[in-house]
Design a protein around this motif. Structure first.
Motif, short mmCIF file in Angstrom:
data_model
loop_
_atom_site.label_atom_id
_atom_site.label_comp_id
_atom_site.label_asym_id
_atom_site.label_seq_id
_atom_site.Cartn_x
_atom_site.Cartn_y
_atom_site.Cartn_z
N PHE A 1 -10.54 -1.02 9.90
CA PHE A 1 -9.21 -0.41 9.98
C PHE A 1 -8.18 -1.38 10.56
CE2 PHE A 1 -5.94 2.27 11.88
CZ PHE A 1 -5.70 3.16 10.86
N VAL B 1 -6.83 11.86 3.37
CA VAL B 1 -5.80 11.65 4.40
C VAL B 1 -6.40 10.82 5.54
CG1 VAL B 1 -4.42 12.83 6.16
CG2 VAL B 1 -4.46 13.71 3.83
N MET B 2 -7.60 11.19 5.94
CA MET B 2 -8.21 10.50 7.09
C MET B 2 -8.54 9.05 6.77
SD MET B 2 -10.69 12.79 9.38
CE MET B 2 -11.96 13.07 8.17
N GLN B 3 -9.12 8.81 5.60
CA GLN B 3 -9.66 7.48 5.34
C GLN B 3 -8.64 6.47 4.81
OE1 GLN B 3 -12.30 6.52 6.58
NE2 GLN B 3 -13.14 8.51 7.13
N GLY C 1 -10.68 7.14 11.17
CA GLY C 1 -9.97 8.11 10.34
C GLY C 1 -9.43 9.27 11.15
N GLY D 1 -3.18 7.14 5.44
CA GLY D 1 -2.41 6.52 6.52
C GLY D 1 -2.58 5.02 6.57
N GLN D 2 -3.80 4.57 6.34
CA GLN D 2 -4.09 3.14 6.44
C GLN D 2 -3.30 2.32 5.41
OE1 GLN D 2 -8.24 2.13 5.96
NE2 GLN D 2 -7.95 0.05 6.71
N TYR D 3 -3.18 2.87 4.19
CA TYR D 3 -2.49 2.11 3.14
C TYR D 3 -1.15 2.73 2.77
CZ TYR D 3 -7.11 0.06 2.67
OH TYR D 3 -8.30 -0.58 2.92
N ALA E 1 -10.08 0.24 -0.78
CA ALA E 1 -10.20 -1.21 -0.62
C ALA E 1 -10.37 -1.95 -1.95
CB ALA E 1 -11.38 -1.51 0.30
N ASP F 1 -16.40 -4.40 2.45
CA ASP F 1 -16.52 -3.88 1.08
C ASP F 1 -17.98 -3.85 0.63
OD1 ASP F 1 -13.84 -3.67 1.05
OD2 ASP F 1 -13.45 -5.20 -0.47
N ASN G 1 -6.61 8.12 13.54
CA ASN G 1 -5.33 7.81 12.89
C ASN G 1 -4.66 9.05 12.32
OD1 ASN G 1 -3.27 6.22 11.65
ND2 ASN G 1 -4.37 6.41 9.71
N ALA G 2 -5.41 9.82 11.50
CA ALA G 2 -4.78 10.91 10.75
C ALA G 2 -4.67 12.20 11.55
CB ALA G 2 -5.57 11.17 9.46
N LYS H 1 -13.14 5.39 1.19
CA LYS H 1 -12.76 4.13 1.85
C LYS H 1 -12.86 2.98 0.85
CE LYS H 1 -11.68 2.61 5.96
NZ LYS H 1 -10.56 3.22 6.68
#
Lengths: 211, 282, 271
Positions: free
Chosen positions: A21, B187-189, C123, B192-194, B140, A33, C126-127, B136
Motif C-alpha cells: 500500500f 472500496v477497501m482494496q 484496506g 482509495g489506493q488508486y 495492480a 504482484d 484506509n477505507a 488487489k
C-alpha cells in the motif's frame, strides 16, 4: 521447524503485503504482484481440496448406510456428473446447447434462487411474531423500518400530501442516522481487523496453524 | 376476543406464508403500474455513465449469482444497454465462482442486439478466485491477473484490452455486487489506493451499508435493490421499450414490492396490536 | 417459435425444482431434501469447474506448461518458470490430506492467511477508518452557505444534520467503548448512540424485507412465465408446468404421509 517456518512466512508475507500500500516502487510491486498471483492460485486450490474433503467425509456415510445416506449419494452423484460435463465441455462449456450450461440454467439457477426466496416467507413470519415495540429502542427501530418500507416503494411515494415528505424523511434517515450508525460499525470493525491482522502477522494469533 | 387474539398470535406460520404468496402473485397477474421517482444516487450513476465519450473503456465487475438475480440482473442488463448504446467498450469480469454461466450469456445477448464484435467492443475475462487478493491484483496488473479471457485467448491478442494495464486505466468501474467479494472489498482494496471512479449496484440488504461510501465520495453512484434497478431502467429506457424485445423486469416488479411491503407492515401492526392488548389483560 | 427439446425440458425441470424447494414452506419433506442435496452437489461442482478454468488453468497450469515446453526444447522459460512456485505450494497444500505430513500444509496456509491479513489491515485502515473519520467532520460554513440550518428539499441537509451526523457517530463509538465504566454522562451520550443505531438497524430491516421479497418475485415471475416472451410461453406453457409440478408434488407428499412419513425436525411446522 513445524511452527517456526510457518510463523516466519506469515510475518514476511504479511509485512510485504502491508508495504504494498505504501511502496509504489516498480521492483517491490513486481514482488507483491507475484505474491498476489500465488494467492489467487492457492485460493482456487482450496476449492479442489474442499471437494476431496467432502468425498472423504461422505463416502463412509453412504457405504455404512448411515441416516440420510441416500441424500449424500444424490449429492455426490450430482457433483460427479456436473464435474464430468464441466470438464468434458472444457473451454466451450458455456456455449449455447452445452450440457454444463443446461445444468446451470435448469438445475442450479432455480435451486439457488428458490433457496434464497424462501427467506421472503420467513421474514414475514418473523415480522409478525418477533417485531414488537416493547420499549423506546425497539419502537424507534420499528418506526424507522416501517417508514423505510413505506417510502421506498411507489405506493408510499405517491401518497397524497405526505408522499414527497416521506421520501425526504427516509433519505434523511439513510443519510444521517444510518450513516452515523454504519460509520461507527465500520470504524469499530476496522480497528478490530487491524488488531487481528497485526496479531496474525506478529505470530500472536496462531489458530490458522492449528494451534 | 381475548382468546381470538391469543390464537391469532399463535397462528400457524403457513397462513402467513400463504398471505405472502398471494401478495406476490396478485400484483404480477394484475399490475397497476404506479409511477416512481429516481433517487439522487441512481441519477448520479446514470449521469456519470451518460457523460462517457464514445470509445471509453469501462470495467464491469459482475459479482452476483442466481440467488440475487431478480434484484440486480435488471441493473446489469440496463447498464450494458446504456454502455453499448454509447459506444463504450466493455470489459466484464467476475469474482463469484457461480457467476460466469449467468453473466456471460447476458453480455453476449445484449452485445448481439447492438451488433458489437467480441474482442473489439467487449470482452469477458471470466472468473478469478481469491476475493480481496483478486481485487488487489486487478488494481495492480490486469494482464497478469487475467492472462486469458474466458475463451482462453491471451489478453495481449484482444484489441479491447490494448493499453489496459491496471484498474486505473478504465474510465469507470461499475460493480454489480451481491455481497462479498463486491463493493466493500473494491472500496477497501483499490478504490482509495488508486483513486478509482467506482459505482455500485447492489442488493437491498447491502444498500444501507454502502451509503456511507457514497456520502464519502468513495462511490460516485449507488443503485440499491430492485428499486435501484427499476430506477436505472427508467432512466435508460424512458419510453419503456427495450431494444431486442426484452422486458423491464425490475420495473414490472415494483407493483409487487408495494403489496409485499404493505403486507409485512400489516403483519407488524396487527402483531403488535394483538401483543399489547393481550399483554394488558395478562 | 421453435425451441429445442433440451430447452423445453430445461424450463419444465426448472419449474419442478422450484416447486420442490418451495414445498419446504409446508413442511420438511424428502422431495425438498433431495432437491437440497442436488443443489449442494451441483453448486460445489460449478465452483470447482469455474475455479479450474478461471484461475487454476490460466494462472498456473498454462505458464507451467509453457515453461516445461521451453525447458524441453532447450529455450529460456523466462518469467513462466516462477509459476512452479505456486504449483509447489498447491502440492504442499494437498499434503493436508496425508496425516503424517499434514503439518507441511501450514506453509501455504500461512502464506494465504498472512496475505489476507496484510491486505485487510491496509484496506480497512484506509477505507473504513481514515476516510470515514475524515468525511464525518462536517464543513459547517459550507453547509450554512449551501443549505442553511435545515434544507427540507435537500433531504434535511444543513448545519443541523451535519452536527447530528458527527455527534451521532461519536455517541455510537462511545457506546461501544468498554474500557471504562459507563458513568452517568457517558450513559447519556451512549443512549443517544443507541438511538442512532436503532435508526440504522430499522432502515436495514426495511431494506432487508425489500430484498427478500424481491427474490421471491423472481421465482414467481418464472412460475407464471412472466420472464419469457409470449412466443416462448406458447411453447413452454410455464403455468401448466407449474400446475403439473404442484399436482405431482402433492401426490408424492400424500403418499409419503400415508406411509407414515414425518418431518425430521419440527422447525418447519411449529406454529
Amino acid at each position: 521447524m513445524k511452527r517456526t517456518l510457518p510463523l516466519i512466512i506469515t510475518f514476511f508475507v504479511g509485512i510485504v503485503m502491508v508495504g504494498e500500500f505504501f511502496i509504489p516502487h516498480y521492483g517491490y510491486r513486481m514482488l507483491t504482484d507475484e505474491f498476489l498471483q500465488w494467492g489467487l492460485v492457492l485460493a482456487a486450490a482450496a476449492y479442489l481440496l474442499g471437494i476431496v474433503n467432502l468425498i472423504q467425509v461422505n463416502i463412509p456415510k453412504i457405504t455404512q448406510r448411515k441416516p440420510d445416506w441416500f441424500y449424500k449419494l444424490i449429492m455426490l452423484l450430482s457433483l460427479a456428473i456436473t464435474l464430468a460435463i464441466g470438464f468434458i465441455g472444457g473451454q466451450d462449456r458455456q456455449v449455447e446447447g452445452a450440457a454444463y450450461r443446461w445444468v446451470y440454467s435448469s438445475v442450479f439457477t432455480p435451486l439457488s434462487a428458490t433457496m434464497f426466496s424462501l427467506l421472503a416467507f420467513y421474514i414475514a413470519s418473523a415480522a409478525f411474531r418477533a417485531f414488537r415495540a416493547r420499549n423506546l429502542d425497539a419502537g424507534l427501530l420499528l418506526g424507522a423500518a416501517m417508514l423505510v418500507m413505506l417510502a421506498r416503494v411507489p405506493i408510499g411515494e405517491n401518497l397524497p400530501y405526505i408522499g414527497e415528505g416521506l421520501g425526504h424523511l427516509m433519505n434523511w434517515i439513510m443519510d444521517v442516522p444510518n450513516t452515523a450508525a454504519r460509520r461507527s460499525i465500520f470504524i469499530g470493525g476496522a480497528l478490530g481487523a487491524i488488531a487481528t491482522g497485526l496479531r496474525v502477522i506478529l505470530g500472536l494469533e496462531r489458530s490458522h496453524l492449528g494451534d | 376476543m381475548f382468546d381470538f387474539l391469543v390464537r391469532f398470535q399463535a397462528m400457524d406460520r403457513r397462513w402467513i406464508f400463504l398471505g405472502m404468496a398471494i401478495a406476490i402473485v396478485l400484483p404480477l397477474l394484475f399490475p397497476f403500474k404506479m409511477p416512481f421517482r429516481v433517487d439522487e444516487r441512481v441519477q448520479a450513476l446514470f449521469d456519470e455513465v451518460d457523460r462517457l465519450p464514445a470509445g471509453s473503456r469501462v470495467l464491469v465487475s459482475a459479482d452476483f449469482d442466481p440467488g440475487s438475480r431478480p434484484e440486480i440482473e435488471p441493473f446489469y442488463r440496463a447498464n450494458l444497454h446504456h454502455l453499448f448504446r454509447k459506444d463504450v467498450k466493455i470489459v466484464v469480469l467476475t469474482l463469484w465462482e457461480s457467476a460466469p454461466p449467468l453473466v456471460q450469456p447476458i453480455l453476449e445477448e445484449i452485445a448481439g442486439i447492438y451488433g458489437k464484435t467480441y474482442g473489439e467492443d467487449y470482452v469477458f475475462l471470466g472468473y478469478k478466485a481469491g476475493r480481496e487478493v483478486a481485487i488487489k491484483s486487478i488494481g495492480a496488473d490486469i494482464p497478469k491477473t487475467f492472462p486469458t479471457d474466458s475463451r482462453g485467448t491471451p489478453v495481449e491478442r484482444i484489441p479491447v484490452m490494448r493499453g489496459i494495464q491496471k484498474a486505473a486505466d478504465f474510465a469507470l468501474i461499475v460493480n454489480v455486487s451481491s455481497g462479498n467479494p463486491g463493493t466493500k472489498e473494491y472500496v477497501m482494496q483499490i478504490q482509495g489506493q488508486y483513486n478509482l471512479k467506482l459505482a455500485s449496484s447492489t442488493t437491498a440488504v447491502s444498500g444501507p451499508d454502502y451509503i456511507p461510501f457514497y456520502k464519502a465520495g468513495q462511490l460516485f453512484g449507488l443503485a440499491a435493490g430492485m428499486p435501484g434497478s427499476a430506477q436505472y431502467e427508467k432512466l435508460t429506457f424512458p419510453d419503456g421499450k427495450v431494444p431486442g424485445g426484452g422486458k423491464l423486469m425490475a420495473t414490472a416488479s415494483m407493483d409487487v414490492l408495494n403489496l409485499g411491503h404493505l403486507y409485512i407492515m400489516a403483519l407488524i401492526l396487527f402483531g403488535n396490536l394483538a401483543y399489547f392488548i393481550t399483554r394488558r389483560r395478562d | 417459435m421453435e425451441l429445442s427439446t433440451a430447452t423445453l425440458l430445461g424450463a419444465w425441470v426448472s419449474i419442478f425444482l422450484t416447486i420442490c424447494i418451495l414445498s419446504f414452506l409446508y413442511e420438511d419433506n424428502p422431495v425438498y431434501k433431495l432437491a437440497e442435496h442436488l443443489f449442494l452437489g451441483v453448486s460445489i461442482a460449478v465452483s470447482v469447474v469455474e475455479a479450474y478454468y478461471g484461475t487454476f488453468k490460466p494462472n498456473m497450469l498454462d505458464p507451467v506448461g509453457r515453461a516445461a515446453t521451453a525447458v524441453a526444447s532447450g529455450s529460456d522459460p523466462g518469467w513462466d518458470a516462477v509459476s512452479v512456485i505456486p504449483l509447489l505450494l498447491c502440492g504442499v497444500l494437498f499434503l493436508k490430506l496425508v496425516p503424517k505430513l499434514s503439518w507441511v500444509a501450514r506453509i501455504p496456509i500461512a502464506f494465504l492467511v498472512a496475505m489476507f491479513a496484510g491486505l485487510k489491515l491496509t484496506g480497512e485502515a484506509n477505507a473504513n477508518l481514515m476516510t470515514q473519520v475524515a468525511e464525518s467532520m462536517p464543513n459547517l460554513g459550507q453547509l450554512w452557505i449551501d443549505h442553511g440550518l435545515w434544507d427540507w428539499s435537500a433531504d434535511g441537509a444543513g448545519v443541523i444534520s451535519g452536527l447530528v451526523l458527527v455527534l451521532g457517530l461519536c455517541a455510537c463509538l462511545l457506546h461501544f467503548y468498554f474500557s471504562a465504566p459507563h458513568n452517568r454522562p457517558l450513559r447519556v451520550v451512549s443512549r443517544f448512540g443507541v438511538l442512532m443505531l436503532m435508526f440504522g438497524f430499522g432502515a436495514s430491516f426495511g431494506y432487508t424485507v425489500m430484498g427478500r421479497i424481491s427474490l421471491a418475485i423472481g421465482r414467481a415471475q418464472e412460475l407464471l412465465g412472466l420472464d419469457r416472451s409470449l412466443e416462448q410461453n406458447a411453447v413452454v406453457h410455464p403455468r401448466i408446468a407449474t400446475l403439473a409440478s404442484i399436482v405431482l408434488l402433492v401426490g408424492v407428499l400424500a403418499v409419503w404421509k400415508l406411509r407414515g412419513g414425518k418431518p425430521e425436525s419440527d422447525e418447519a411446522t411449529e406454529s
